[in-house]
Design a protein around this motif. Structure first.
Motif, PDB file in Angstrom:
ATOM      1  N   THR A   1       0.869  -1.281   0.067  1.00 61.68           N
ATOM      2  CA  THR A   1       0.032   0.060  -0.023  1.00 61.68           C
ATOM      3  C   THR A   1       0.706   1.176  -0.115  1.00 61.68           C
ATOM      4  N   THR A   2       0.398   2.344  -0.503  1.00 56.46           N
ATOM      5  CA  THR A   2       0.979   3.498  -0.629  1.00 56.46           C
ATOM      6  C   THR A   2      -0.219   4.508  -0.460  1.00 56.46           C
ATOM      7  N   ASN A   3      -0.068   5.972   0.116  1.00 54.23           N
ATOM      8  CA  ASN A   3      -1.019   6.855   0.143  1.00 54.23           C
ATOM      9  C   ASN A   3      -0.095   8.218   0.141  1.00 54.23           C
ATOM     10  N   ASP A   4      -0.984   9.364  -0.120  1.00 54.48           N
ATOM     11  CA  ASP A   4      -0.157  10.561   0.129  1.00 54.48           C
ATOM     12  C   ASP A   4       1.064  10.719  -0.731  1.00 54.48           C
ATOM     13  N   THR A   5       1.511  10.355  -1.720  1.00 54.03           N
ATOM     14  CA  THR A   5       3.000  10.463  -2.092  1.00 54.03           C
ATOM     15  C   THR A   5       2.877  11.840  -2.604  1.00 54.03           C
ATOM     16  N   HIS A   6       2.092  12.720  -2.990  1.00 56.20           N
ATOM     17  CA  HIS A   6       1.948  13.920  -3.294  1.00 56.20           C
ATOM     18  C   HIS A   6       3.381  14.456  -4.269  1.00 56.20           C
ATOM     19  N   SER A   7       3.362  13.494  -5.506  1.00 59.54           N
ATOM     20  CA  SER A   7       4.383  14.011  -6.587  1.00 59.54           C
ATOM     21  C   SER A   7       5.588  14.286  -5.780  1.00 59.54           C
ATOM     22  N   ASN A   8       6.000  13.321  -5.026  1.00 57.34           N
ATOM     23  CA  ASN A   8       7.386  13.208  -4.368  1.00 57.34           C
ATOM     24  C   ASN A   8       8.243  12.055  -5.271  1.00 57.34           C
ATOM     25  N   ILE A   9       8.572  12.496  -6.379  1.00 57.83           N
ATOM     26  CA  ILE A   9       9.338  11.530  -7.213  1.00 57.83           C
ATOM     27  C   ILE A   9      10.617  11.139  -6.738  1.00 57.83           C
TER      28      ILE A   9
ATOM     29  N   VAL B   1      15.222   9.436   1.823  1.00 58.49           N
ATOM     30  CA  VAL B   1      14.123   8.746   2.130  1.00 58.49           C
ATOM     31  C   VAL B   1      13.005   8.826   0.858  1.00 58.49           C
ATOM     32  N   GLY B   2      12.230   8.027   0.706  1.00 59.87           N
ATOM     33  CA  GLY B   2      11.279   8.177  -0.548  1.00 59.87           C
ATOM     34  C   GLY B   2      11.889   7.862  -1.853  1.00 59.87           C
ATOM     35  N   GLY B   3      10.997   8.278  -2.777  1.00 55.65           N
ATOM     36  CA  GLY B   3      11.530   8.162  -4.314  1.00 55.65           C
ATOM     37  C   GLY B   3      10.916   7.150  -4.982  1.00 55.65           C
ATOM     38  N   VAL B   4      10.607   7.316  -6.359  1.00 57.29           N
ATOM     39  CA  VAL B   4       9.707   6.423  -7.063  1.00 57.29           C
ATOM     40  C   VAL B   4      10.780   4.979  -7.272  1.00 57.29           C
TER      41      VAL B   4
ATOM     42  N   THR C   1      -4.911   0.596   8.429  1.00 59.57           N
ATOM     43  CA  THR C   1      -3.297   0.931   8.160  1.00 59.57           C
ATOM     44  C   THR C   1      -3.384   2.386   7.331  1.00 59.57           C
ATOM     45  N   GLN C   2      -2.188   2.956   7.350  1.00 59.53           N
ATOM     46  CA  GLN C   2      -1.915   4.179   6.743  1.00 59.53           C
ATOM     47  C   GLN C   2      -0.259   4.332   6.821  1.00 59.53           C
ATOM     48  N   THR C   3       0.156   4.627   5.631  1.00 57.79           N
ATOM     49  CA  THR C   3       1.794   5.024   5.973  1.00 57.79           C
ATOM     50  C   THR C   3       2.298   6.535   5.917  1.00 57.79           C
ATOM     51  N   GLY C   4       1.655   7.024   6.400  1.00 59.23           N
ATOM     52  CA  GLY C   4       2.177   8.547   6.626  1.00 59.23           C
ATOM     53  C   GLY C   4       2.017   9.305   5.262  1.00 59.23           C
ATOM     54  N   LYS C   5       3.105   9.917   4.592  1.00 61.57           N
ATOM     55  CA  LYS C   5       3.117  10.700   3.655  1.00 61.57           C
ATOM     56  C   LYS C   5       4.316  10.572   2.525  1.00 61.57           C
ATOM     57  N   TYR C   6       4.285  10.976   1.600  1.00 67.16           N
ATOM     58  CA  TYR C   6       5.265  11.255   0.666  1.00 67.16           C
ATOM     59  C   TYR C   6       6.101  10.096   0.110  1.00 67.16           C
ATOM     60  N   GLY C   7       5.613   9.078   0.105  1.00 67.15           N
ATOM     61  CA  GLY C   7       6.241   7.872  -0.186  1.00 67.15           C
ATOM     62  C   GLY C   7       7.333   7.280   0.548  1.00 67.15           C
ATOM     63  N   ARG C   8       7.223   7.625   1.780  1.00 66.54           N
ATOM     64  CA  ARG C   8       8.586   7.226   2.708  1.00 66.54           C
ATOM     65  C   ARG C   8       8.270   5.698   3.182  1.00 66.54           C
ATOM     66  N   ASN C   9       7.070   5.174   3.064  1.00 67.55           N
ATOM     67  CA  ASN C   9       6.936   3.714   3.540  1.00 67.55           C
ATOM     68  C   ASN C   9       6.149   3.305   2.584  1.00 67.55           C
ATOM     69  N   VAL C  10       6.044   1.867   2.403  1.00 67.52           N
ATOM     70  CA  VAL C  10       5.247   1.163   1.691  1.00 67.52           C
ATOM     71  C   VAL C  10       4.697  -0.073   2.651  1.00 67.52           C
TER      72      VAL C  10
ATOM     73  N   TYR D   1       5.517  -2.425   7.873  1.00 65.05           N
ATOM     74  CA  TYR D   1       5.590  -1.209   6.883  1.00 65.05           C
ATOM     75  C   TYR D   1       7.223  -1.542   6.411  1.00 65.05           C
ATOM     76  N   ILE D   2       7.545  -1.142   5.117  1.00 69.57           N
ATOM     77  CA  ILE D   2       8.842  -1.177   4.729  1.00 69.57           C
ATOM     78  C   ILE D   2       9.448   0.332   4.285  1.00 69.57           C
ATOM     79  N   PRO D   3      10.241   0.672   5.129  1.00 66.54           N
ATOM     80  CA  PRO D   3      11.047   1.960   4.870  1.00 66.54           C
ATOM     81  C   PRO D   3      11.439   2.059   3.194  1.00 66.54           C
ATOM     82  N   VAL D   4      11.203   3.207   2.605  1.00 65.51           N
ATOM     83  CA  VAL D   4      11.655   3.381   1.243  1.00 65.51           C
ATOM     84  C   VAL D   4      12.766   4.273   1.497  1.00 65.51           C
ATOM     85  N   THR D   5      14.167   3.566   1.291  1.00 63.31           N
ATOM     86  CA  THR D   5      15.475   4.443   1.776  1.00 63.31           C
ATOM     87  C   THR D   5      16.357   4.167   0.421  1.00 63.31           C
ATOM     88  N   ASP D   6      17.530   4.654   0.522  1.00 64.64           N
ATOM     89  CA  ASP D   6      18.431   4.534  -0.566  1.00 64.64           C
ATOM     90  C   ASP D   6      19.428   3.451  -0.462  1.00 64.64           C
TER      91      ASP D   6
END
Length: 520
Positions: A21-29, A36-39, A252-261, A280-285
């Motif tokens: 799941t994702t939510n509220d990624t708000h164009s944070n490409i 943290v984050g990124g497509v 469930t809800q993962t916060g914002k800006y695609g920081r977690n899946v 949840y899975i943190p989206v990191t580098d």
């Protein structure tokens, strides 16, 4: 020995489902400054889970646009193709998908490859007619899993012109009816994908309300409030809530800006015992470059070049770290003070033509329009355009004091809004407004006050409905971000930085204890 073989065979036949799941990624490409984050990292996570698990469904709970230069400049040409390239299975609308109106919404959602769900928005009389269905059933092995789409009440949240002709249906009654229908169609599991929010807002139904008042929903995948429903802190953010039938519902809800899946693993053979693994899975580098999708990298390259070039143009300096959270007042104060400064300059200019034009008494901006924090140091043009991304325009309006007071009574309990230095809203211990003071005097209910604000607020949005009862005096032709850029450049030319006044504008009346606060 035979018993052991039978057990092994039974285990092999067990049917698991993983919902990402994702939510509220708000164009944070792109990833943020902390990596943290990124497509690209998100796609690497999705790919790795799909390789490891037999049954995976990828779901987005809305607001995938608005908040960075990618949407400001390209209007959806980046985000929508990317979500298709990531192979989302189910998607619902957020409120920001309406930001450019229904024609633009329909244009982009016609190309969405995922199942498009909305049970409580009726688009029959709009350009988006026929694009959405209330629910979908996914067959996983020998099981049926039903998904319902549920959306937030647009009133005073989305500009009316941007959803004209769309009809809203009550969230909970619609959800219960659709969930019951899915049960009758043989669904073993019913999942509500929502964009209504987890945190309580006055007059609005939330995921917690939906869980408590439902009977046939097993899981809620939410968005809108940017809440990180962390399974490691169940006291802070409960994620199991008992429904009307006495059964637990997972929220469930993962916060914002695609920081977690979000990751939900479900044993479909044992739904009764709620064997749902939620984490949840943190989206990191942490991924090597070879793990990234080369097609996505190639697609992004020309857009990223434009965004990076604008983000490199320094126009000013911030003298302190500024948070865009409502509880952090200095940035909100700065926005309100900018509005008052700009409005007074406009009024001074207009008085040269019309000597009777009134002076500006105060300004009201909205904290929700400040979309990014501002770290101490150089400030770029791209940073400001991302921080103030909406196409709002400034207005000067005349409004009665009683409507001004009523507006402050609405916003005070939620922590206030971005008001200018002329304003003090005096509250009780519970945050309820007791009185409103402008320029050192309590507001006169019958007096007309001149206010600088944005059209979004003047139209009564963000629940500031009394602001609709105004008389317009002047409206700008440029977006507010353009005026803010001009203001910062002006400060820089004087050798001044962005340095907000930290003085609280929503203040507790220290003369009153909670017991002494009048009931009225």
């Amino acid at each position: 020995m035979m018993c052991g073989l039978l057990l092994a065979a039974g285990a092999a036949m067990a049917e698991d489902l993983v919902i990402l799941t994702t939510n509220d990624t708000h164009s944070n490409i792109d990833p943020d400054a902390a990596g943290v984050g990124g497509v690209l990292p998100r796609k690497a996570i999705i790919d790795s889970v799909r390789k490891a698990e037999k049954n995976v469904i990828l779901v987005d709970a809305g607001d995938m646009v608005q908040g960075t230069l990618y949407f400001k400049y390209f209007k959806g040409d980046v985000e929508y193709p990317l979500f298709n390239m990531m192979n989302y299975d189910i998607r619902i609308l957020g409120n920001h998908e309406f930001d450019n109106g229904l024609d633009e919404l329909a244009k982009y959602w016609k190309k969405v490859k995922a199942d498009r769900l909305s049970a409580n928005y009726d688009f029959s009389d709009t350009p988006a007619r026929g694009l959405f269905v209330p629910s979908v059933i996914k067959k996983v092995g020998g099981h049926k899993v039903g998904f319902i789409g549920l959306n937030v009440d647009p009133k005073s949240l989305i500009s009316e012109e941007n959803y004209k002709g769309m009809r809203f249906r009550d969230i909970i009654s619609t959800a219960n009816a659709e969930a019951a229908r899915l049960r009758k169609m043989g669904c073993d599991l019913v999942v509500a994908v929502t964009h209504i929010g987890y945190d309580k807002e006055p007059g609005r139904e939330t995921d917690l309300d939906l869980a408590r008042e439902s009977r046939d929903i097993d899981i809620i995948i939410g968005g809108h409030s940017h809440t990180f429903v962390d399974p490691s802190t169940p006291d802070k953010t409960p994620y199991w809530v008992e429904n009307g039938a006495g059964h637990p519902v997972l929220i469930t809800q993962t916060g914002k800006y695609g920081r977690n899946v979000g990751y939900i693993k479900i044993d479909l053979d044992d739904i009764t015992d709620r064997k749902f693994d939620y984490r949840y899975i943190p989206v990191t580098d942490r991924f090597p470059s070879e793990a990234y999708d080369s097609k996505i990298e190639a697609f992004l390259a020309p857009y990223k070049h434009v965004v990076d070039s604008v983000n490199s143009v320094v126009i000013g300096h911030s003298l302190q770290d500024l948070s865009n959270r409502r509880v952090s007042e200095p940035f909100a104060n700065w926005a309100g003070d900018f509005g008052q400064w700009y409005g007074r300059n406009v009024a001074d200019s207009l008085r040269k033509i019309n000597p009777g034009f009134p002076a500006v008494d105060l300004a009201i901006m909205n904290v929700g329009g400040i979309r990014q924090p501002m770290p101490k140091g150089p400030v770029t043009e791209g940073q400001i355009l991302s921080t103030f991304p909406f196409s709002n325009k400034l207005r000067l309006i005349s409004i009665k004091g009683k409507d001004l007071v009523e507006t402050m009574e609405i916003v005070a309990p939620r922590g206030g809004e971005a008001v200018s230095e002329a304003v003090r809203v005096v509250t009780d211990d519970k945050g309820e407004a007791l009185r409103v003071v402008v320029n050192g005097e309590e507001v006169d209910p019958e007096r007309e006050y001149t206010v600088c604000t944005i059209d979004y607020i003047a139209e009564g949005n963000d629940d500031m409905i009394p602001m609709k009862r105004h008389r317009e005096l002047w409206r700008d032709t440029e977006e507010v971000s353009v005026r803010i850029l001009e203001y910062i450049k002006h400060l820089e030319s004087l050798g001044l930085g962005i340095d907000p006044d930290p003085t609280k504008r929503f203040v507790r009346d220290v003369r009153l204890s909670e017991a002494q606060v009048p009931n009225s």
